[in-house]
Design a protein around this motif. Structure first.
Motif, mmCIF file in Angstrom:
data_model
loop_
_atom_site.group_PDB
_atom_site.id
_atom_site.type_symbol
_atom_site.label_atom_id
_atom_site.label_comp_id
_atom_site.label_asym_id
_atom_site.label_seq_id
_atom_site.Cartn_x
_atom_site.Cartn_y
_atom_site.Cartn_z
ATOM 1 N N CYS A 93 0.841 -1.206 0.000
ATOM 2 C CA CYS A 93 0.000 0.000 0.000
ATOM 3 C C CYS A 93 0.869 1.245 0.000
ATOM 4 O O CYS A 93 0.614 2.204 -0.728
ATOM 5 N N ALA A 94 1.915 1.219 0.843
ATOM 6 C CA ALA A 94 2.800 2.378 0.940
ATOM 7 C C ALA A 94 3.543 2.580 -0.373
ATOM 8 O O ALA A 94 3.589 3.681 -0.918
ATOM 9 N N GLU A 95 4.081 1.489 -0.906
ATOM 10 C CA GLU A 95 4.893 1.576 -2.115
ATOM 11 C C GLU A 95 4.083 2.125 -3.294
ATOM 12 O O GLU A 95 4.577 2.921 -4.086
ATOM 13 N N TYR A 96 2.834 1.688 -3.418
ATOM 14 C CA TYR A 96 2.029 2.076 -4.584
ATOM 15 C C TYR A 96 1.032 3.183 -4.268
ATOM 16 O O TYR A 96 0.153 3.473 -5.062
ATOM 17 N N ASN A 97 1.174 3.778 -3.079
ATOM 18 C CA ASN A 97 0.316 4.878 -2.709
ATOM 19 C C ASN A 97 -1.162 4.501 -2.830
ATOM 20 O O ASN A 97 -1.975 5.234 -3.386
ATOM 21 N N ASN A 152 3.702 5.792 6.857
ATOM 22 C CA ASN A 152 3.200 7.056 6.292
ATOM 23 C C ASN A 152 2.003 6.878 5.372
ATOM 24 O O ASN A 152 1.836 7.619 4.412
ATOM 25 N N ILE A 153 1.192 5.889 5.649
ATOM 26 C CA ILE A 153 -0.057 5.758 4.900
ATOM 27 C C ILE A 153 -1.082 6.647 5.601
ATOM 28 O O ILE A 153 -1.324 6.480 6.796
ATOM 29 N N PRO A 154 -1.651 7.640 4.900
ATOM 30 C CA PRO A 154 -2.587 8.554 5.565
ATOM 31 C C PRO A 154 -3.789 7.802 6.138
ATOM 32 O O PRO A 154 -4.293 6.880 5.490
ATOM 33 N N VAL A 155 -4.224 8.220 7.307
ATOM 34 C CA VAL A 155 -5.303 7.485 7.986
ATOM 35 C C VAL A 155 -6.583 7.453 7.151
ATOM 36 O O VAL A 155 -7.315 6.471 7.151
ATOM 37 N N GLU A 156 -6.804 8.542 6.374
ATOM 38 C CA GLU A 156 -8.047 8.559 5.590
ATOM 39 C C GLU A 156 -7.982 7.609 4.384
ATOM 40 O O GLU A 156 -8.966 7.409 3.693
ATOM 41 N N ASN A 157 -6.819 6.988 4.178
ATOM 42 C CA ASN A 157 -6.724 5.958 3.138
ATOM 43 C C ASN A 157 -7.031 4.566 3.668
ATOM 44 O O ASN A 157 -7.054 3.596 2.923
ATOM 45 N N MET A 158 -7.214 4.474 4.991
ATOM 46 C CA MET A 158 -7.493 3.170 5.595
ATOM 47 C C MET A 158 -9.008 2.997 5.770
ATOM 48 O O MET A 158 -9.628 3.701 6.562
ATOM 49 N N TYR A 159 -9.558 2.059 5.047
ATOM 50 C CA TYR A 159 -10.979 1.741 5.177
ATOM 51 C C TYR A 159 -11.127 0.480 6.011
ATOM 52 O O TYR A 159 -10.872 -0.615 5.541
ATOM 53 N N PHE A 160 -11.531 0.643 7.283
ATOM 54 C CA PHE A 160 -11.664 -0.520 8.147
ATOM 55 C C PHE A 160 -13.014 -1.188 7.958
ATOM 56 O O PHE A 160 -14.049 -0.523 7.905
#
Ligand code: B12
Lengths: 269, 208
Positions: free
Chosen positions: A116-120, A155-163
């Motif tokens: 996820c981090a690598e590919y944004n 450094n994955i922004p929290v708003e990119n995490m869909y729980f």
């Protein structure tokens, strides 16, 4: 206030039509399913090509993504449990992308988050650990917090995490739907800025009257703070429930989407 | 009397099954007879109605609990060789796999058919399966896998059970789960395969 993100679930290898299309490399079926879902209002197209072809899966994923991107620029949810398949998909796509999914199982958590981090990429994250799925919302929240922490480290922004609270069938235990709804509430309360998503139709497995159960469940989840839903966007009743709930929750200023849906005849079901 | 017990099982009336079983024993009925001609005949109808789509999962779960209440009452009165259960099954989902809805349905159907089911849960390693076979000495060990990658764990587990010398004469290995096929089951050396929970109960009834 944002609208609920609709993740179209129809391109999934566990459905017979898709399975056949993947095995026979039938391009039309895949393209048509993408177009149908976009026209029905999907914000993301889920791409799952797992049909038990093992070593061919990465190739099949790239094949499907290319076809879908021929007909739409809508973001993709690359859906696989296999790291190689996931990476192949992330590398091949041009559209915005979401990784479906990461979990807190030892063999999956770190490698998938690294991708996820690598590919944004955004991610759908499931509260599963090696011992399985804890029933209690508190425990599910704890696993999500661990995943959020690991995401922050990268450094994955929290708003990119869909729980995903994990929706298990009501028919097996009526606690299941309650647990999902409570988990959504706790997530929204505890992790600032976090997003949530859920697979809706699981709730009604094995019971009669599935459509109504799905609709009402979706409404309750939205009230609890659901940001995204994995569902069949061509299910008109369900989509009407989404739009109606959005306007009622002040997520549709001046009723614009609601009225547009009315004019298209999408509200009479 | 037997008819009443059978009906109470079919209606999932736990308390009533319990009370009627007590009464039936007080009247001097043979416990084994109560088991076979009241409780079991009731649960068989339940299984059939589920297969026909007339009953739903939660209802069958209630009926299985009602059956269990009756069996628990009878148990102290049965002779040692009169095990109230048809046979003993150890069941679990294989390593790296946490899908258990299907496995639980199989468990429910087998319980509802009078089998004793020992549930190992999910993410069960080859060693844990082997340990359970050693410890419980079941007639059947059942494995579930829902992911194509974890189907290979199934093969590993069977391999392990065999090298441990546990796959002798009486133990049967049963496999299932959406991606598992009869062909795959044969290839990995399983004895039995069932497509769904109802089929699983039917197959076991044939061989046990
Ligand atoms: C519900 C579900 C989940 C739930 C599971 C909840 C739970 N407690 O079980 C949740 C959300 C947690 C989940 C998680 C994941 N899932 Co999932 N899940 C499903 C789904 C939608 C339904 C499975 C199900 O429960 N069906 C209902 C039951 C009743 O059917 P069944 O299991 O087939 O069981 C019947 C028969 O097979 C048989 N049977 C089953 N077991 C046994 C055992 C014996 C001994 C016998 C005789 C018979 C038998 O009898 C049963 C009853 O009739 C399937 C898709 C699908 N449509 O199949 C995906 C699916 C199985 N999941 C999948 C994946 C990849 C995952 C994840 C890795 C997440 C991801 N997408 O990245 C994680 C897994 C984590 C892990 N390590 O296991 C994939 C597997 C793909 C592949 N490569 O094979 C599928 C196929 C979806 C897909 N197309 O991608 N999942």
């Amino acid at each position: 206030m944002c609208r609920v993100l609709i993740i179209g679930e129809l391109i999934n290898g566990s459905r017979t039509v898709v399975k056949q299309a993947v095995v026979e490399h039938d391009e039309t079926v895949i393209r048509d399913l993408a177009v149908q879902q976009v026209e029905a209002g999907a914000d993301y197209i889920d791409v799952n090509i797992s049909v038990g072809q093992g070593d061919k899966e990465a190739e099949d994923m790239v094949w499907a993504i290319k076809l879908i991107e021929e007909v739409t620029t809508v973001p993709l949810a690359v859906d696989s449990a296999n790291l190689q398949v996931m990476e192949a998909g992330l590398r091949a796509r041009k559209n915005t992308v979401l990784v479906n999914s990461v979990s807190a199982e030892k063999h999956r958590m770190e490698p998938f988050l690294d991708l996820c981090a690598e590919y944004n990429a955004a991610a759908a994250a499931l509260p599963i650990k090696d011992s399985g799925i804890p029933p209690a919302p508190e425990e599910r929240l704890e696993i999500c917090q661990l995943l959020a922490e690991k995401a922050r480290d990268r450094n994955i922004p929290v708003e990119n995490m869909y729980f995903d609270p994990l929706v298990l069938p009501l028919g097996v235990d009526t606690y299941n739907s309650y647990a999902a709804i409570e988990t959504i509430k706790k997530l929204k309360k505890t992790i600032p800025g976090v997003k949530t998503t859920a697979g809706i139709s699981n709730v009604s497995y094995g019971l009669p009257g599935r459509k109504l159960l799905n609709q009402v469940f979706l409404v309750l989840c939205m009230q609890a703070g659901l940001d995204g839903a994995i569902l069949d966007p061509t299910d008109q009743g369900l989509m009407a429930a989404v739009k109606t709930t959005e306007v009622l929750l002040n997520k549709d200023k001046m009723c614009m989407n609601y009225l547009q849906a009315y004019r298209k005849g999408l509200l009479n079901n | 009397m037997y008819q009443k017990i059978s009906l109470a099982v079919q209606e999932g009336e736990i308390e009533e099954v319990d009370q009627l079983t007590i009464k039936s024993l007080e009247k001097g009925n043979d416990p084994l007879d109560v088991l076979n001609n009241a409780l079991m005949s009731g649960i068989e109808i339940v299984g059939q109605k589920f297969a026909d789509g007339e009953l739903f999962i939660p209802e069958v779960m209630m009926c299985a609990q009602a059956l269990q209440a009756g069996i628990d009452r009878l148990n102290p009165f049965l002779k040692q060789d009169e095990n109230p259960h048809r046979a003993k099954i150890v069941i679990g989902t294989v390593a790296n796999d946490v899908h258990d809805l299907g496995k639980n349905l199989v468990k429910m159907m087998l319980t509802a058919n009078g089998y004793e089911v020992i549930d190992m849960g999910v993410n069960v390693s080859a060693e844990e399966f082997a340990g359970a076979v050693r410890g419980h000495n079941p007639d059947v060990v059942g494995m579930s896998a829902l992911i194509t990658t974890t189907m290979l764990e199934m093969s590993k587990t069977i391999e392990y059970i065999k090298t441990q010398g546990l796959h002798n004469g009486s133990l049967k290995i049963l496999v299932g789960g959406a991606p598992v096929t009869e062909k795959f089951a044969k290839e990995i050396g399983a004895d039995l395969y069932a497509d769904d929970a109802i089929e699983a109960a039917r197959i076991l009834r044939e061989i046990l």
